[in-house]
Design an enzyme around this catalytic site. Structure first.
Site, PDB file in Angstrom:
ATOM      1  NE  ARG A  54      -3.346 -47.343  12.172  1.00 20.15           N
ATOM      2  CZ  ARG A  54      -3.627 -47.833  10.951  1.00 20.15           C
ATOM      3  NH1 ARG A  54      -3.012 -47.360   9.893  1.00 20.15           N
ATOM      4  NH2 ARG A  54      -4.508 -48.790  10.807  1.00 20.15           N
ATOM      5  CE1 TYR A 107      14.765 -36.607  27.177  1.00 18.90           C
ATOM      6  CE2 TYR A 107      14.487 -38.165  25.378  1.00 18.90           C
ATOM      7  CZ  TYR A 107      14.139 -37.714  26.633  1.00 18.90           C
ATOM      8  OH  TYR A 107      13.179 -38.375  27.340  1.00 18.90           O
ATOM      9  CG  ASP A 180      15.347 -32.031  20.024  1.00  9.57           C
ATOM     10  OD1 ASP A 180      14.541 -31.132  20.358  1.00  9.57           O
ATOM     11  OD2 ASP A 180      15.370 -33.149  20.567  1.00  9.57           O
ATOM     12  CE  LYS A 205      10.162 -33.181  27.582  1.00  9.53           C
ATOM     13  NZ  LYS A 205      11.321 -33.581  26.834  1.00  9.53           N
TER      14      LYS A 205
HETATM   15  C1  LIG Z   1      11.851 -34.759  26.170  1.00 17.71           C
HETATM   16  C2  LIG Z   1      12.728 -34.589  24.999  1.00 17.71           C
HETATM   17  C3  LIG Z   1      12.683 -35.469  23.912  1.00 17.71           C
HETATM   18  C4  LIG Z   1      11.791 -36.698  23.892  1.00 17.71           C
HETATM   19  O1  LIG Z   1      10.462 -36.341  23.824  1.00 17.71           O
HETATM   20  P1  LIG Z   1       9.245 -37.214  24.488  1.00 17.71           P
HETATM   21  O2  LIG Z   1       8.075 -36.365  24.233  1.00 17.71           O
HETATM   22  O3  LIG Z   1       9.586 -37.402  25.927  1.00 17.71           O
HETATM   23  O4  LIG Z   1       9.233 -38.518  23.763  1.00 17.71           O
HETATM   24  C5  LIG Z   1      13.488 -35.187  22.830  1.00 17.71           C
HETATM   25  N1  LIG Z   1      14.322 -34.125  22.816  1.00 17.71           N
HETATM   26  C6  LIG Z   1      14.403 -33.276  23.855  1.00 17.71           C
HETATM   27  C7  LIG Z   1      15.336 -32.120  23.785  1.00 17.71           C
HETATM   28  C8  LIG Z   1      13.622 -33.470  24.976  1.00 17.71           C
HETATM   29  O5  LIG Z   1      13.728 -32.628  26.007  1.00 17.71           O
END
Ligand SMILES: *Cc1c(COP(=O)(O)O)cnc(C)c1O
Length: 386
Positions: A54, A107, A180, A205
Protein backbone atom coordinates in the site's frame (compact mmCIF):
# COMPACT_ATOMS: atom_id res chain seq x y z
CA UNK A 1 17.02 15.27 -14.27
CA UNK A 2 19.69 14.67 -16.92
CA UNK A 3 18.35 11.17 -17.54
CA UNK A 4 17.21 11.27 -21.20
CA UNK A 5 14.25 9.09 -20.23
CA UNK A 6 12.81 12.15 -18.46
CA UNK A 7 13.89 15.04 -20.69
CA UNK A 8 13.62 13.70 -24.25
CA UNK A 9 10.75 14.27 -26.70
CA UNK A 10 7.22 13.32 -25.69
CA UNK A 11 7.07 10.02 -27.60
CA UNK A 12 10.47 9.01 -26.23
CA UNK A 13 9.42 9.77 -22.66
CA UNK A 14 6.16 7.84 -23.17
CA UNK A 15 8.14 4.73 -24.13
CA UNK A 16 11.11 5.05 -21.75
CA UNK A 17 10.30 7.08 -18.59
CA UNK A 18 10.17 4.69 -15.63
CA UNK A 19 10.85 1.77 -17.99
CA UNK A 20 14.53 0.96 -17.52
CA UNK A 21 15.26 -2.71 -18.20
CA UNK A 22 15.40 -5.11 -15.26
CA UNK A 23 19.02 -5.07 -13.96
CA UNK A 24 18.83 -8.66 -12.67
CA UNK A 25 17.76 -10.36 -15.93
CA UNK A 26 17.99 -7.77 -18.69
CA UNK A 27 14.26 -8.10 -19.35
CA UNK A 28 13.47 -5.13 -21.59
CA UNK A 29 9.99 -4.84 -20.11
CA UNK A 30 10.31 -4.36 -16.35
CA UNK A 31 8.55 -7.17 -14.48
CA UNK A 32 5.18 -6.66 -12.78
CA UNK A 33 5.75 -6.74 -9.03
CA UNK A 34 2.93 -8.56 -7.27
CA UNK A 35 4.62 -8.98 -3.90
CA UNK A 36 2.75 -7.26 -1.07
CA UNK A 37 5.79 -7.19 1.19
CA UNK A 38 9.58 -6.72 0.94
CA UNK A 39 12.41 -8.47 2.74
CA UNK A 40 14.48 -6.19 4.95
CA UNK A 41 18.27 -6.38 5.42
CA UNK A 42 17.94 -6.06 9.17
CA UNK A 43 15.16 -4.07 10.79
CA UNK A 44 14.41 -1.02 8.65
CA UNK A 45 16.98 -2.03 6.02
CA UNK A 46 14.86 -1.47 2.91
CA UNK A 47 16.12 -2.15 -0.62
CA UNK A 48 14.85 0.69 -2.80
CA UNK A 49 12.52 2.07 -0.14
CA UNK A 50 9.82 -0.60 -0.52
CA UNK A 51 8.20 -2.03 2.58
CA UNK A 52 4.53 -2.87 1.99
CA UNK A 53 2.29 -2.80 -1.11
CA UNK A 54 0.00 0.00 0.00
CA UNK A 55 2.85 2.38 0.78
CA UNK A 56 4.83 1.61 -2.36
CA UNK A 57 5.19 -0.83 -5.26
CA UNK A 58 7.85 -0.73 -8.02
CA UNK A 59 5.29 -1.18 -10.83
CA UNK A 60 3.25 1.72 -9.45
CA UNK A 61 6.45 3.77 -9.17
CA UNK A 62 7.18 3.05 -12.85
CA UNK A 63 3.75 4.38 -13.83
CA UNK A 64 4.11 7.43 -11.58
CA UNK A 65 7.51 8.22 -13.11
CA UNK A 66 6.04 7.91 -16.60
CA UNK A 67 3.05 10.15 -15.76
CA UNK A 68 5.21 12.87 -14.17
CA UNK A 69 7.54 12.85 -17.20
CA UNK A 70 4.61 13.18 -19.63
CA UNK A 71 2.90 16.05 -17.84
CA UNK A 72 6.21 17.80 -17.10
CA UNK A 73 5.60 17.65 -13.35
CA UNK A 74 7.92 16.93 -10.42
CA UNK A 75 5.60 14.33 -8.87
CA UNK A 76 2.80 11.95 -9.83
CA UNK A 77 0.59 9.71 -7.73
CA UNK A 78 -1.41 6.82 -9.12
CA UNK A 79 -4.75 5.70 -7.68
CA UNK A 80 -7.38 2.97 -8.10
CA UNK A 81 -9.66 5.33 -10.07
CA UNK A 82 -9.94 8.90 -11.26
CA UNK A 83 -12.35 9.67 -8.45
CA UNK A 84 -9.99 8.18 -5.86
CA UNK A 85 -7.27 10.54 -7.16
CA UNK A 86 -9.68 13.47 -6.97
CA UNK A 87 -10.72 12.52 -3.43
CA UNK A 88 -7.09 12.44 -2.24
CA UNK A 89 -6.37 15.82 -3.81
CA UNK A 90 -9.52 17.47 -2.45
CA UNK A 91 -8.89 16.18 1.05
CA UNK A 92 -5.23 17.20 0.87
CA UNK A 93 -6.08 20.76 -0.19
CA UNK A 94 -9.35 21.51 1.60
CA UNK A 95 -10.67 21.83 5.12
CA UNK A 96 -14.15 22.40 6.52
CA UNK A 97 -15.53 25.75 5.34
CA UNK A 98 -13.45 25.80 2.13
CA UNK A 99 -15.13 26.08 -1.21
CA UNK A 100 -14.47 24.68 -4.69
CA UNK A 101 -15.40 26.72 -7.74
CA UNK A 102 -16.27 24.07 -10.31
CA UNK A 103 -16.67 24.30 -14.08
CA UNK A 104 -20.30 24.01 -15.14
CA UNK A 105 -19.94 20.87 -17.23
CA UNK A 106 -17.31 18.87 -15.45
CA UNK A 107 -17.58 15.11 -15.10
CA UNK A 108 -20.75 14.43 -13.11
CA UNK A 109 -18.92 12.23 -10.61
CA UNK A 110 -16.63 15.12 -9.63
CA UNK A 111 -19.66 17.22 -8.70
CA UNK A 112 -21.19 14.26 -6.85
CA UNK A 113 -17.96 13.66 -4.90
CA UNK A 114 -17.72 17.26 -3.74
CA UNK A 115 -21.42 17.94 -3.19
CA UNK A 116 -22.53 14.62 -1.72
CA UNK A 117 -19.43 13.17 -0.05
CA UNK A 118 -17.18 16.08 0.97
CA UNK A 119 -20.23 18.32 1.49
CA UNK A 120 -21.05 16.36 4.64
CA UNK A 121 -17.59 17.34 5.98
CA UNK A 122 -18.19 21.05 5.45
CA UNK A 123 -16.77 21.55 1.95
CA UNK A 124 -18.79 23.86 -0.30
CA UNK A 125 -19.16 23.93 -4.08
CA UNK A 126 -20.23 26.65 -6.52
CA UNK A 127 -20.60 26.18 -10.23
CA UNK A 128 -19.53 28.60 -12.96
CA UNK A 129 -18.92 28.50 -16.71
CA UNK A 130 -15.10 28.38 -16.65
CA UNK A 131 -14.84 29.32 -20.32
CA UNK A 132 -16.29 32.73 -19.32
CA UNK A 133 -13.40 34.33 -17.39
CA UNK A 134 -15.54 37.37 -16.56
CA UNK A 135 -17.97 35.07 -14.77
CA UNK A 136 -15.08 33.37 -12.94
CA UNK A 137 -13.73 36.75 -11.79
CA UNK A 138 -17.17 37.84 -10.58
CA UNK A 139 -17.62 34.56 -8.67
CA UNK A 140 -14.23 35.02 -6.96
CA UNK A 141 -15.04 38.63 -6.04
CA UNK A 142 -18.31 37.50 -4.52
CA UNK A 143 -16.58 34.97 -2.28
CA UNK A 144 -13.16 33.34 -2.01
CA UNK A 145 -12.60 29.82 -3.33
CA UNK A 146 -9.76 27.51 -2.29
CA UNK A 147 -9.79 25.60 -5.60
CA UNK A 148 -10.70 26.44 -9.20
CA UNK A 149 -11.48 23.14 -10.91
CA UNK A 150 -11.72 23.05 -14.68
CA UNK A 151 -12.02 20.53 -17.50
CA UNK A 152 -10.92 21.75 -20.89
CA UNK A 153 -12.18 20.48 -23.26
CA UNK A 154 -15.16 19.95 -20.97
CA UNK A 155 -17.44 16.98 -20.76
CA UNK A 156 -19.63 16.65 -22.80
CA UNK A 157 -20.03 20.13 -24.32
CA UNK A 158 -16.34 20.57 -25.24
CA UNK A 159 -16.11 24.09 -23.84
CA UNK A 160 -12.59 25.51 -23.91
CA UNK A 161 -10.99 27.46 -21.07
CA UNK A 162 -7.82 29.50 -21.45
CA UNK A 163 -5.67 27.69 -18.87
CA UNK A 164 -2.95 30.37 -18.68
CA UNK A 165 -5.43 33.17 -18.03
CA UNK A 166 -7.52 31.11 -15.62
CA UNK A 167 -4.34 30.26 -13.70
CA UNK A 168 -3.41 33.94 -13.34
CA UNK A 169 -6.91 34.77 -12.21
CA UNK A 170 -6.94 31.93 -9.70
CA UNK A 171 -3.49 32.72 -8.33
CA UNK A 172 -4.36 36.42 -7.91
CA UNK A 173 -7.30 35.27 -5.78
CA UNK A 174 -5.14 32.85 -3.76
CA UNK A 175 -6.78 29.74 -5.22
CA UNK A 176 -5.27 26.48 -6.36
CA UNK A 177 -5.90 25.81 -10.07
CA UNK A 178 -6.72 22.20 -10.89
CA UNK A 179 -7.11 20.95 -14.47
CA UNK A 180 -8.77 17.62 -15.20
CA UNK A 181 -6.73 16.75 -18.31
CA UNK A 182 -8.52 13.47 -19.05
CA UNK A 183 -10.05 14.59 -22.37
CA UNK A 184 -6.90 16.07 -23.92
CA UNK A 185 -4.28 13.81 -22.29
CA UNK A 186 -0.69 15.09 -21.96
CA UNK A 187 -0.12 14.24 -25.62
CA UNK A 188 -2.30 17.21 -26.62
CA UNK A 189 -2.16 19.57 -23.66
CA UNK A 190 0.18 20.21 -20.72
CA UNK A 191 -1.60 22.32 -18.10
CA UNK A 192 1.34 22.63 -15.65
CA UNK A 193 3.42 24.41 -18.30
CA UNK A 194 0.48 26.79 -18.82
CA UNK A 195 0.45 27.70 -15.11
CA UNK A 196 -1.95 25.22 -13.50
CA UNK A 197 -1.02 23.78 -10.08
CA UNK A 198 -2.36 20.25 -10.35
CA UNK A 199 -3.33 17.92 -13.20
CA UNK A 200 -5.93 15.26 -12.53
CA UNK A 201 -6.51 12.20 -14.71
CA UNK A 202 -8.93 9.40 -15.10
CA UNK A 203 -6.31 7.07 -16.63
CA UNK A 204 -9.27 4.80 -17.38
CA UNK A 205 -9.74 6.87 -20.55
CA UNK A 206 -7.02 7.85 -23.05
CA UNK A 207 -3.95 7.05 -20.93
CA UNK A 208 -4.94 3.40 -20.46
CA UNK A 209 -6.54 3.72 -23.88
CA UNK A 210 -8.00 0.23 -24.31
CA UNK A 211 -11.07 0.21 -22.04
CA UNK A 212 -9.57 -2.52 -19.90
CA UNK A 213 -8.28 -0.83 -16.74
CA UNK A 214 -9.73 1.69 -14.27
CA UNK A 215 -7.31 4.16 -12.71
CA UNK A 216 -6.55 7.75 -11.82
CA UNK A 217 -3.62 10.05 -11.18
CA UNK A 218 -2.45 13.40 -9.88
CA UNK A 219 0.57 15.29 -11.25
CA UNK A 220 1.90 18.35 -9.45
CA UNK A 221 5.00 20.35 -8.52
CA UNK A 222 4.19 21.70 -5.04
CA UNK A 223 6.17 19.71 -2.45
CA UNK A 224 3.82 20.28 0.46
CA UNK A 225 0.64 19.39 -1.42
CA UNK A 226 2.39 16.35 -2.91
CA UNK A 227 3.44 15.16 0.56
CA UNK A 228 -0.12 15.55 1.86
CA UNK A 229 -1.69 13.75 -1.13
CA UNK A 230 0.91 10.98 -0.88
CA UNK A 231 0.13 10.62 2.81
CA UNK A 232 -3.57 10.18 1.94
CA UNK A 233 -2.72 7.68 -0.81
CA UNK A 234 -0.99 5.63 1.89
CA UNK A 235 -3.29 6.35 4.84
CA UNK A 236 -6.58 5.90 2.95
CA UNK A 237 -5.26 3.26 0.57
CA UNK A 238 -7.00 3.74 -2.79
CA UNK A 239 -3.81 2.67 -4.63
CA UNK A 240 -3.57 1.13 -8.10
CA UNK A 241 -2.96 -2.59 -8.09
CA UNK A 242 0.26 -3.76 -9.80
CA UNK A 243 -1.48 -5.26 -12.85
CA UNK A 244 -3.62 -2.13 -13.27
CA UNK A 245 -0.50 0.04 -13.07
CA UNK A 246 1.28 -2.15 -15.62
CA UNK A 247 -1.62 -2.16 -18.11
CA UNK A 248 -1.77 1.64 -17.86
CA UNK A 249 1.97 1.89 -18.44
CA UNK A 250 1.64 -0.29 -21.52
CA UNK A 251 -1.23 1.80 -22.86
CA UNK A 252 0.68 5.05 -22.37
CA UNK A 253 3.51 3.94 -24.66
CA UNK A 254 1.24 4.42 -27.70
CA UNK A 255 -0.59 7.49 -26.38
CA UNK A 256 0.84 9.98 -28.88
CA UNK A 257 0.03 7.76 -31.87
CA UNK A 258 -3.47 7.06 -30.63
CA UNK A 259 -4.26 10.71 -29.86
CA UNK A 260 -3.17 11.75 -33.33
CA UNK A 261 -5.50 9.18 -34.89
CA UNK A 262 -8.39 9.89 -32.48
CA UNK A 263 -8.08 13.60 -33.38
CA UNK A 264 -7.98 12.96 -37.14
CA UNK A 265 -11.02 10.67 -37.03
CA UNK A 266 -12.97 13.00 -34.72
CA UNK A 267 -12.22 15.97 -36.96
CA UNK A 268 -13.50 14.14 -40.04
CA UNK A 269 -16.65 13.09 -38.16
CA UNK A 270 -17.26 16.64 -36.88
CA UNK A 271 -17.08 17.88 -40.46
CA UNK A 272 -19.37 15.12 -41.71
CA UNK A 273 -21.95 15.82 -38.98
CA UNK A 274 -21.79 19.60 -39.59
CA UNK A 275 -22.95 18.99 -43.15
CA UNK A 276 -25.82 16.64 -42.24
CA UNK A 277 -29.36 18.00 -42.34
CA UNK A 278 -30.57 16.01 -39.28
CA UNK A 279 -27.87 17.63 -37.11
CA UNK A 280 -28.62 20.91 -35.33
CA UNK A 281 -25.26 21.51 -33.70
CA UNK A 282 -21.78 19.99 -33.57
CA UNK A 283 -19.55 20.52 -30.55
CA UNK A 284 -15.90 20.07 -31.54
CA UNK A 285 -13.09 22.52 -30.75
CA UNK A 286 -11.35 21.72 -34.05
CA UNK A 287 -14.14 23.40 -36.03
CA UNK A 288 -13.34 27.08 -36.73
CA UNK A 289 -16.96 27.89 -35.79
CA UNK A 290 -16.42 26.60 -32.22
CA UNK A 291 -16.29 29.56 -29.81
CA UNK A 292 -13.12 28.21 -28.15
CA UNK A 293 -11.35 27.25 -31.37
CA UNK A 294 -8.58 29.89 -31.22
CA UNK A 295 -7.72 29.18 -27.59
CA UNK A 296 -7.75 25.43 -28.24
CA UNK A 297 -5.47 25.90 -31.26
CA UNK A 298 -3.06 27.82 -29.04
CA UNK A 299 -2.97 25.59 -25.96
CA UNK A 300 -3.51 22.16 -27.54
CA UNK A 301 -1.50 20.32 -30.19
CA UNK A 302 -4.61 18.50 -31.49
CA UNK A 303 -8.32 18.77 -30.77
CA UNK A 304 -8.97 15.33 -29.33
CA UNK A 305 -11.30 12.42 -29.99
CA UNK A 306 -14.59 13.54 -28.45
CA UNK A 307 -17.38 15.03 -30.56
CA UNK A 308 -20.80 15.91 -29.19
CA UNK A 309 -23.79 16.42 -31.40
CA UNK A 310 -27.09 18.23 -30.85
CA UNK A 311 -30.14 16.77 -32.59
CA UNK A 312 -33.59 18.31 -33.07
CA UNK A 313 -34.93 16.91 -29.79
CA UNK A 314 -34.36 14.32 -27.06
CA UNK A 315 -36.22 11.60 -29.00
CA UNK A 316 -33.89 12.00 -32.01
CA UNK A 317 -30.84 11.96 -29.74
CA UNK A 318 -31.97 8.75 -28.07
CA UNK A 319 -32.72 7.16 -31.46
CA UNK A 320 -29.28 8.07 -32.82
CA UNK A 321 -27.62 6.67 -29.69
CA UNK A 322 -29.44 3.37 -30.20
CA UNK A 323 -29.06 3.06 -33.99
CA UNK A 324 -25.35 2.69 -34.63
CA UNK A 325 -23.64 -0.67 -35.22
CA UNK A 326 -19.93 0.05 -34.99
CA UNK A 327 -20.25 2.77 -32.34
CA UNK A 328 -21.26 0.83 -29.24
CA UNK A 329 -23.72 2.29 -26.76
CA UNK A 330 -21.66 2.45 -23.56
CA UNK A 331 -20.37 4.81 -20.91
CA UNK A 332 -16.74 5.89 -20.72
CA UNK A 333 -14.49 7.13 -23.52
CA UNK A 334 -10.91 7.21 -24.71
CA UNK A 335 -10.52 3.60 -25.85
CA UNK A 336 -9.45 2.44 -29.30
CA UNK A 337 -13.06 1.46 -30.09
CA UNK A 338 -15.75 4.03 -30.90
CA UNK A 339 -18.46 4.56 -28.29
CA UNK A 340 -21.75 6.40 -28.19
CA UNK A 341 -23.18 7.89 -25.00
CA UNK A 342 -26.47 9.57 -24.13
CA UNK A 343 -25.22 11.82 -21.29
CA UNK A 344 -28.59 12.83 -19.84
CA UNK A 345 -29.38 9.26 -18.82
CA UNK A 346 -25.93 7.66 -18.78
CA UNK A 347 -22.71 9.44 -17.73
CA UNK A 348 -24.45 12.57 -16.49
CA UNK A 349 -27.55 11.04 -14.88
CA UNK A 350 -26.19 12.05 -11.45
CA UNK A 351 -26.36 15.76 -12.38
CA UNK A 352 -29.83 15.72 -13.94
CA UNK A 353 -31.87 18.61 -12.62
CA UNK A 354 -28.76 20.42 -11.29
CA UNK A 355 -26.84 23.33 -12.81
CA UNK A 356 -24.64 20.74 -14.52
CA UNK A 357 -27.43 18.99 -16.41
CA UNK A 358 -26.65 18.18 -20.05
CA UNK A 359 -29.20 19.20 -22.71
CA UNK A 360 -31.32 16.11 -23.48
CA UNK A 361 -30.87 16.48 -27.26
CA UNK A 362 -27.10 15.93 -26.98
CA UNK A 363 -25.25 12.71 -27.82
CA UNK A 364 -21.52 12.29 -27.09
CA UNK A 365 -19.24 10.28 -29.37
CA UNK A 366 -15.90 8.89 -28.30
CA UNK A 367 -14.30 8.44 -31.68
CA UNK A 368 -11.99 5.44 -31.87
CA UNK A 369 -9.10 4.60 -34.17
CA UNK A 370 -11.03 2.45 -36.66
CA UNK A 371 -11.14 3.15 -40.42
CA UNK A 372 -12.79 6.53 -40.84
CA UNK A 373 -14.93 5.44 -43.80
CA UNK A 374 -16.56 2.74 -41.66
CA UNK A 375 -17.26 5.17 -38.82
CA UNK A 376 -18.85 7.74 -41.10
CA UNK A 377 -20.92 5.08 -42.90
CA UNK A 378 -22.19 3.87 -39.52
CA UNK A 379 -23.27 7.37 -38.45
CA UNK A 380 -24.78 8.01 -41.86
CA UNK A 381 -27.03 4.93 -41.71
CA UNK A 382 -28.05 5.79 -38.12
CA UNK A 383 -28.91 9.40 -39.03
CA UNK A 384 -30.96 8.15 -41.98
CA UNK A 385 -33.15 6.25 -39.51
CA UNK A 386 -34.10 9.30 -37.39
C1 LIG B 1 -14.15 9.20 -16.12
C2 LIG B 1 -13.76 10.55 -15.68
C3 LIG B 1 -13.46 10.82 -14.34
C4 LIG B 1 -13.58 9.78 -13.25
O1 LIG B 1 -12.63 8.80 -13.39
P1 LIG B 1 -12.85 7.24 -12.95
O2 LIG B 1 -11.61 6.60 -13.41
O3 LIG B 1 -14.09 6.77 -13.63
O4 LIG B 1 -13.02 7.25 -11.46
C5 LIG B 1 -13.03 12.10 -14.04
N1 LIG B 1 -12.94 13.07 -14.97
C6 LIG B 1 -13.25 12.84 -16.26
C7 LIG B 1 -13.12 13.94 -17.25
C8 LIG B 1 -13.67 11.59 -16.66
O5 LIG B 1 -13.99 11.38 -17.94
Amino acid sequence: MTDPRNTAGFETRAVHAGQAFDPATGAVIPPVHFSTTYAQDGIGGLRGGYEYGRSGNPTRTALETQLAALEGGAHALSFASGLAAEDALLRAALGPGDEVLLGSDVYGGTYRLIARVLGAWGVGVRVVDMSDLGAVRAALEERAARILWVETPSNPLLRITDIARLSELGHDAGALVVVDNTFASPALQQPLALGADVVVHSTTKYLGGHSDVVGGALVLNDEELFAQAKFLQFAVGAVSGPLDAWLTTRGIKTLALRMRRHSENAHAIAEFLSGHEAVERVYYPGLPSHPGHDIAARQMSGFGGIVSVGLADAASARRLAESTRLFQLAESLGGVESLMNYPDEMTHASVRGTELAVPPEVVRLSVGIESIDDLIADLDQALDRL
